[in-house]
Design an enzyme around this catalytic site. Structure first.
Site, PDB file in Angstrom:
ATOM      1  N   SER A 122       0.964  -1.219  -0.027  1.00 25.51           N
ATOM      2  CA  SER A 122       0.107   0.064  -0.091  1.00 25.51           C
ATOM      3  C   SER A 122       0.844   1.269   0.012  1.00 25.51           C
ATOM      4  O   SER A 122       1.983   1.214  -0.057  1.00 25.51           O
ATOM      5  CB  SER A 122      -0.913   0.027   1.089  1.00 25.51           C
ATOM      6  N   LYS A 123       0.264   2.374  -0.100  1.00 31.55           N
ATOM      7  CA  LYS A 123       0.911   3.542  -0.047  1.00 31.55           C
ATOM      8  C   LYS A 123       2.122   3.705   0.978  1.00 31.55           C
ATOM      9  O   LYS A 123       3.006   4.460   0.573  1.00 31.55           O
ATOM     10  CB  LYS A 123      -0.106   4.922  -0.003  1.00 31.55           C
ATOM     11  N   ARG A 124       1.663   3.377   2.186  1.00 39.60           N
ATOM     12  CA  ARG A 124       2.827   3.583   3.136  1.00 39.60           C
ATOM     13  C   ARG A 124       4.284   2.732   2.866  1.00 39.60           C
ATOM     14  O   ARG A 124       5.155   2.881   3.796  1.00 39.60           O
ATOM     15  CB  ARG A 124       2.083   3.125   4.632  1.00 39.60           C
TER      16      ARG A 124
END
Length: 465
Positions: A238-240
């Site tokens: 994911s984005k993180r």
RNA sequence: GUCCCCAUCGUCUAGCCUGGUCCAGGACACCGGCCUUUCACGCCGGCAACACCGGUUCAAAUCCGGUUGGGGACGCCA
């Protein structure tokens, strides 16, 4: 076997990310390998979150990667009558029923079950009520209470679920829009998809979909659940984790084929081979060699691959690809032949087109202001006579051949009793503004005699101050 | 919590189906060295893994069971 038909079906609620591109690629490769059809369907039944700009971005991402699809783009939002038709069939057959439970109530019951450590599932409250379709009724599937639903997964092998684990899922929302599990079945059926290749996070959906196929009296396609791509912490990417939209990789200077090659090798292999042309991927791809275990995205390896392709790509092609990255630096409309020569000197030294553009800067722009550290170390008054001498010798050279330049630098080092590096660095800073650059004997012929002499005299001016 | 999936170097993986050729091979990263006008490239070398326990077998990374660990799913999201 009938012609292979696969599909990629993103929902336009966000950009296309690495995970999505991974599934799209496997579907594309499988279809192309079998000379089949690769379809694209936009799953936009979530009207709240779907946005047209995401559809646009997804198409642009796929196009950039070179994953071309066959036929027209299918949008679920434009097939509502079709879903209603199938809902009628299920209702008629007694395989579905209407439900008027309050969504808020359902959510509360779900949370309560979860809090008690129970599996949250719909209790079938409306199952036997015999409700008619109304403005506030959804349609649910009548899941068989007993029995086992199983399939031979083309990647994972046999998988089975007890039907009692499944509850009566909603097929059609109260607003008349179908839910994912139902729309997918109707679409895959009507689009005659033969192989569904998707992330293994869809495994729990498969028995539900299989049951719907059965209720429709249809033969289901084959399912292949590929392992998920994880981030460094082993959680779903994911984005993180820094998992960026596909187009962000373009912005960062990656070649599309780098992404293709990298994504293909994540979860799939062909012996020890790491580098594949597109043709090779199509030729060798097989579900049989898709692994079962999830893989962690490794940007280091992606960079290495990009560096590899930067070295391999013919200079004229690379020059063309580099142009958009030069523009932000103020370098516009470069001469193609000149740029190709520039690129040749940079191919082995950079890992992205962004780095390459930056490294190409001095070929087009004034090297000043000099890097302060470089200037204070090498553009010193005591190096003045050396630079003057170099200018004289270059001036006297009949041509700027590499061999002659090398000879000249060595001669100069010998005659001034210096190490070669102490001759090279001052000149390097004068020409490029930095202590790091391609080889001087590569740079000089490209810049040309006039420009080289001009830059040396600018440096001499600088060090007199 | 329940169900499901997964398990070889730090990472991607070969090998596993069809046990012996594997004291486990390749690649990225890392560490040495060579090359060298800087930086890279390249070349050579090195470090490093079959999660654990049982079983089957003459023989198990490979087959079976369990344990542990990790992940995913449990929506009128997809």
């Amino acid at each position: 076997m009938a012609q292979v038909r696969t599909r990629f079906s993103p929902s336009p609620t966000g950009s296309l990310h690495l995970g999505g591109a991974h599934t799209a690629l496997f579907n594309w490769l499988f279809a192309r390998h079998h000379r089949g059809v690769f379809l694209l369907r936009i799953e936009d039944t979530d009207q709240e979150r779907s946005e047209e700009r995401f559809t646009t971005e997804i198409l642009e991402s796929l196009t950039w990667l070179g994953l071309d699809w066959d036929g027209d783009l299918v949008r679920q939002s434009q097939r509502l009558p079709l879903y209603h038709d199938y809902i009628e069939r299920l209702l008629q057959a007694g395989a579905a029923y209407c439900c008027d439970c309050e969504p808020a109530d359902l959510e509360a019951r779900r949370q309560a079950a979860l809090a008690q450590g129970k599996k949250p599932r719909y209790d079938g409250a409306c199952r036997e009520k015999g409700l008619e379709r109304g403005p506030n009724t959804a349609v649910r599937f009548k899941t068989p209470p007993t029995g086992v639903t199983h399939w031979q997964d083309q990647i994972k092998g046999p998988i089975a679920f007890d039907n009692q684990e499944l509850d009566d899922l909603v097929l059609l929302r109260a607003d008349g829009v179908p839910t994912y599990n139902f729309a997918v079945v109707v679409d895959d059926l009507t689009m005659a998809v033969t192989h569904i290749i998707r992330g293994d996070d869809h495994i729990p959906n498969t028995p539900r979909q299989l049951l719907i196929y059965a209720a429709l009296g249809a033969t289901p396609p084959l399912f292949a659940h590929m392992p998920l791509m994880l981030g460094k912490d082993r959680a779903k990417l994911s984005k993180r984790h820094g998992a960026l939209p596909i187009l962000a990789y373009r912005e960062r200077g990656f070649l599309p084929h780098t992404l293709i090659n990298y994504l293909a090798r994540l979860g799939w292999s062909h012996g020890d081979q790491e580098i594949f042309s597109l043709e090779e991927l199509v030729r060798y791809f097989s579900l049989k060699h898709v692994g079962k275990a999830p893989g962690i995205f490794d940007e280091e390896k992606l960079l290495w691959l990009n560096g590899h392709y930067l070295k391999e790509t013919p200079a004229p092609d690379l020059a063309r690809a580099l142009i958009p990255y030069l523009a932000p630096l103020g370098i516009t409309d470069p001469d193609p032949a000149y740029l190709a020569r520039v690129v040749t000197t940079l191919q082995a030294r950079t890992k992205t087109l962004v780095e390459m553009a930056d490294a190409a800067r001095f070929y087009f722009l004034d090297p000043r202001p000099y890097d302060p550290q470089a200037a204070s170390k090498f553009l010193t008054p005591e190096n003045g006579p050396l630079l003057t001498e170099i200018a004289g010798r270059i001036q006297a050279l009949p041509d700027l051949e590499e061999a002659g330049l090398t000879q000249m630098l060595h001669d100069l080092a010998a005659s001034t009793n210096r190490k070669l590096v102490n001759v090279a660095q001052p000149l390097r800073v004068a020409l490029t503004g930095k202590t790091i650059s391609p080889g001087l004997t590569e740079i000089i012929p490209i810049l040309g005699k006039a420009e080289v002499l001009k830059r040396i005299s600018q440096a001499l001016n600088f060090l007199k101050k």
